[in-house]
Design a protein around this motif. Structure first.
Motif, mmCIF file in Angstrom:
data_model
loop_
_atom_site.group_PDB
_atom_site.id
_atom_site.type_symbol
_atom_site.label_atom_id
_atom_site.label_comp_id
_atom_site.label_asym_id
_atom_site.label_seq_id
_atom_site.Cartn_x
_atom_site.Cartn_y
_atom_site.Cartn_z
ATOM 1 N N ARG A 172 0.903 -1.118 0.016
ATOM 2 C CA ARG A 172 -0.033 0.117 0.009
ATOM 3 C C ARG A 172 0.991 1.252 0.122
ATOM 4 O O ARG A 172 1.613 1.479 1.028
ATOM 5 C CB ARG A 172 -0.819 -0.226 1.250
ATOM 6 C CG ARG A 172 -1.895 -1.381 1.232
ATOM 7 C CD ARG A 172 -2.703 -1.138 2.297
ATOM 8 N NE ARG A 172 -3.479 0.183 2.543
ATOM 9 C CZ ARG A 172 -4.636 0.183 2.170
ATOM 10 N NH1 ARG A 172 -5.267 -0.853 1.385
ATOM 11 N NH2 ARG A 172 -5.566 1.370 1.984
ATOM 12 N N LEU A 173 0.864 2.050 -1.061
ATOM 13 C CA LEU A 173 1.689 3.112 -1.268
ATOM 14 C C LEU A 173 1.057 4.299 -1.678
ATOM 15 O O LEU A 173 -0.108 4.217 -2.438
ATOM 16 C CB LEU A 173 3.017 2.889 -2.401
ATOM 17 C CG LEU A 173 3.858 1.866 -1.921
ATOM 18 C CD1 LEU A 173 4.648 1.416 -3.328
ATOM 19 C CD2 LEU A 173 4.945 2.002 -0.881
ATOM 20 N N ALA A 174 1.404 5.459 -1.272
ATOM 21 C CA ALA A 174 0.753 6.875 -1.691
ATOM 22 C C ALA A 174 1.159 7.272 -3.084
ATOM 23 O O ALA A 174 0.407 7.859 -3.722
ATOM 24 C CB ALA A 174 1.205 7.893 -0.741
ATOM 25 N N TYR A 175 2.528 6.681 -3.425
ATOM 26 C CA TYR A 175 2.983 7.039 -4.690
ATOM 27 C C TYR A 175 4.015 5.840 -5.028
ATOM 28 O O TYR A 175 4.686 5.499 -4.080
ATOM 29 C CB TYR A 175 3.534 8.364 -5.148
ATOM 30 C CG TYR A 175 4.472 8.799 -4.086
ATOM 31 C CD1 TYR A 175 5.919 8.453 -4.461
ATOM 32 C CD2 TYR A 175 4.158 9.478 -2.835
ATOM 33 C CE1 TYR A 175 6.831 8.899 -3.394
ATOM 34 C CE2 TYR A 175 5.276 9.951 -1.849
ATOM 35 C CZ TYR A 175 6.421 9.603 -2.159
ATOM 36 O OH TYR A 175 7.659 9.910 -1.554
ATOM 37 N N ALA A 229 10.232 13.755 -3.673
ATOM 38 C CA ALA A 229 9.077 13.264 -3.868
ATOM 39 C C ALA A 229 8.122 13.392 -2.854
ATOM 40 O O ALA A 229 6.955 13.651 -3.016
ATOM 41 C CB ALA A 229 9.271 11.816 -4.366
ATOM 42 N N ALA A 230 8.743 13.106 -1.530
ATOM 43 C CA ALA A 230 7.891 13.030 -0.726
ATOM 44 C C ALA A 230 7.147 14.733 -0.079
ATOM 45 O O ALA A 230 6.128 14.815 -0.050
ATOM 46 C CB ALA A 230 8.805 12.626 0.831
ATOM 47 N N GLU A 231 8.085 15.683 -0.608
ATOM 48 C CA GLU A 231 7.648 17.040 -0.445
ATOM 49 C C GLU A 231 6.435 17.363 -1.497
ATOM 50 O O GLU A 231 5.448 17.976 -1.272
ATOM 51 C CB GLU A 231 8.833 18.020 -0.554
ATOM 52 C CG GLU A 231 9.639 17.825 0.864
ATOM 53 C CD GLU A 231 10.727 18.964 0.523
ATOM 54 O OE1 GLU A 231 10.690 20.111 0.764
ATOM 55 O OE2 GLU A 231 12.150 18.577 0.492
ATOM 56 N N ARG A 232 6.696 16.820 -2.689
ATOM 57 C CA ARG A 232 5.979 17.093 -4.094
ATOM 58 C C ARG A 232 4.496 16.687 -3.527
ATOM 59 O O ARG A 232 3.555 17.060 -3.953
ATOM 60 C CB ARG A 232 6.516 16.562 -5.105
ATOM 61 C CG ARG A 232 5.814 16.744 -6.185
ATOM 62 C CD ARG A 232 6.590 16.699 -7.639
ATOM 63 N NE ARG A 232 7.753 15.884 -7.427
ATOM 64 C CZ ARG A 232 7.638 14.416 -7.825
ATOM 65 N NH1 ARG A 232 6.550 13.933 -8.472
ATOM 66 N NH2 ARG A 232 8.552 13.766 -7.727
ATOM 67 N N VAL A 257 10.835 5.365 -6.773
ATOM 68 C CA VAL A 257 10.880 6.162 -5.408
ATOM 69 C C VAL A 257 9.488 6.080 -4.950
ATOM 70 O O VAL A 257 8.426 6.345 -5.890
ATOM 71 C CB VAL A 257 11.196 7.765 -5.985
ATOM 72 C CG1 VAL A 257 10.979 8.610 -4.799
ATOM 73 C CG2 VAL A 257 12.433 7.927 -6.506
ATOM 74 N N VAL A 258 9.217 5.936 -3.764
ATOM 75 C CA VAL A 258 7.974 5.186 -3.242
ATOM 76 C C VAL A 258 7.672 5.900 -1.829
ATOM 77 O O VAL A 258 8.590 6.413 -1.227
ATOM 78 C CB VAL A 258 7.911 3.536 -2.946
ATOM 79 C CG1 VAL A 258 8.253 3.046 -4.420
ATOM 80 C CG2 VAL A 258 9.195 3.392 -1.999
ATOM 81 N N GLY A 259 6.657 6.069 -1.483
ATOM 82 C CA GLY A 259 6.162 6.725 -0.187
ATOM 83 C C GLY A 259 4.880 5.825 0.296
ATOM 84 O O GLY A 259 3.990 5.640 -0.481
#
Length: 299
Positions: A172-175, A229-232, A257-259
């Motif tokens: 489960r990823l936000a992006y 990516a996290a800030e964006r 690149v994941v979050g």
């Protein structure tokens, strides 16, 4: 002389050693870094004096311009200057913890005070190793401050490539973004950071001496892309970023690149990863929610 001193060198005298450096990120240097870390989904900044430095870009403000006579075989400055002369030939950027207070800007004068906090000898699955912990405090002429802990690990050269245990990426990823990776990107980042470690551009050395299967993607570059990516995606400004390199990534495969947002709020677990499903760099970004940072670190 004690039995311990006969067995291994004592690096106690190196604890507390300090180094102060002045630097900054010029428009040309910022443009070099921008070109190295940009990809289709990231912003391509219009570089100009006074522009707010994106997070972690201050890492290029203090590049080491040591003479060739002081360079070791691996391309790094030889040990025994600021860092202790450890008896290991392989050096790896292991991770750290960064706390942000304010901002830095392109062209701003920056000052960094580095202090060796610990030199720890350990025995691992691959043999003896040493961990050096360095504290850095970077201050800007306009009032910004970044405090960070950097951990560097030193090992003997392996006889063959023995990859570390894989840490799986959550489902489960936000992006989940794809970043092209190749020799050109690694060269550009090495140039922007004046990093001559040969594992990033010298394939015969990387394979024959350090026993990697391909060129190694820079850990700091992974961290810079991960926090961007996290800030964006969150629209938040970090107050803390903790990170750890858990597996090498290589130039011959694109990078993810994941979050994944922390359900408790105020943080996102992020990193870089392979398309086989395991982390390269594992990290966590926290932002201001009106409470103090949690103190939790990446494990």
């Amino acid at each position: 002389m004690s039995a311990q001193s006969l067995m291994e060198p004592d690096y106690t005298d190196w604890i507390g050693r300090q180094d102060t450096r002045e630097g900054g990120v010029t428009p040309n240097l910022a443009a070099m870094l921008n070109a190295a870390v940009s990809h289709d989904l990231s912003p391509m900044h219009h570089i100009a004096p006074g522009m707010v430095l994106p997070s972690l870009w201050h890492w290029v403000a203090f590049n080491e311009f040591v003479p060739m006579s002081d360079i070791g075989r691996d391309g790094h400055p030889a040990l025994g200057g600021f860092l202790p002369p450890l008896p290991f030939r392989r050096r790896m950027w292991a991770g750290g913890d960064v706390r942000f207070d304010g901002q830095f800007h392109v062209g701003e004068k920056l000052t960094k005070l580095s202090t060796i906090r610990a030199v720890t000898m350990k025995e691992g699955s691959t043999g003896k190793m040493a961990f050096v912990t360095v504290d850095h405090v970077t201050t800007g002429a306009q009032g910004g401050v970044v405090e960070e802990e950097q951990n560097i690990v030193y090992l003997d050269m392996p006889k063959s490539f023995r990859p570390p245990k894989q840490t799986p990426v959550p489902e489960r990823l936000a992006y989940d973004e794809r970043v092209p990776m190749n020799e050109v990107r690694l060269f550009r980042y090495s140039a922007a950071t004046y990093n001559a470690h040969r594992i990033h551009y010298d394939l015969p050395y990387a394979q024959q001496v350090e026993k990697y299967p391909a060129l190694v993607v820079h850990g700091p570059m992974q961290a810079t892309m991960a926090i961007e990516a996290a800030e964006r995606h969150t629209g938040k400004t970090p107050v803390r970023f903790s990170y750890r390199v858990v597996h090498p990534l290589f130039h011959d495969s694109d990078m993810r690149v994941v979050g994944a947002l922390d359900p408790a709020g105020g943080a996102i677990d992020i990193g870089t990863a392979t398309f086989e499903g395991y982390f390269g760099l594992k990290a966590r970004m926290e932002w201001d929610t009106g409470a103090r940072p949690s103190g939790e670190r990446v494990t």
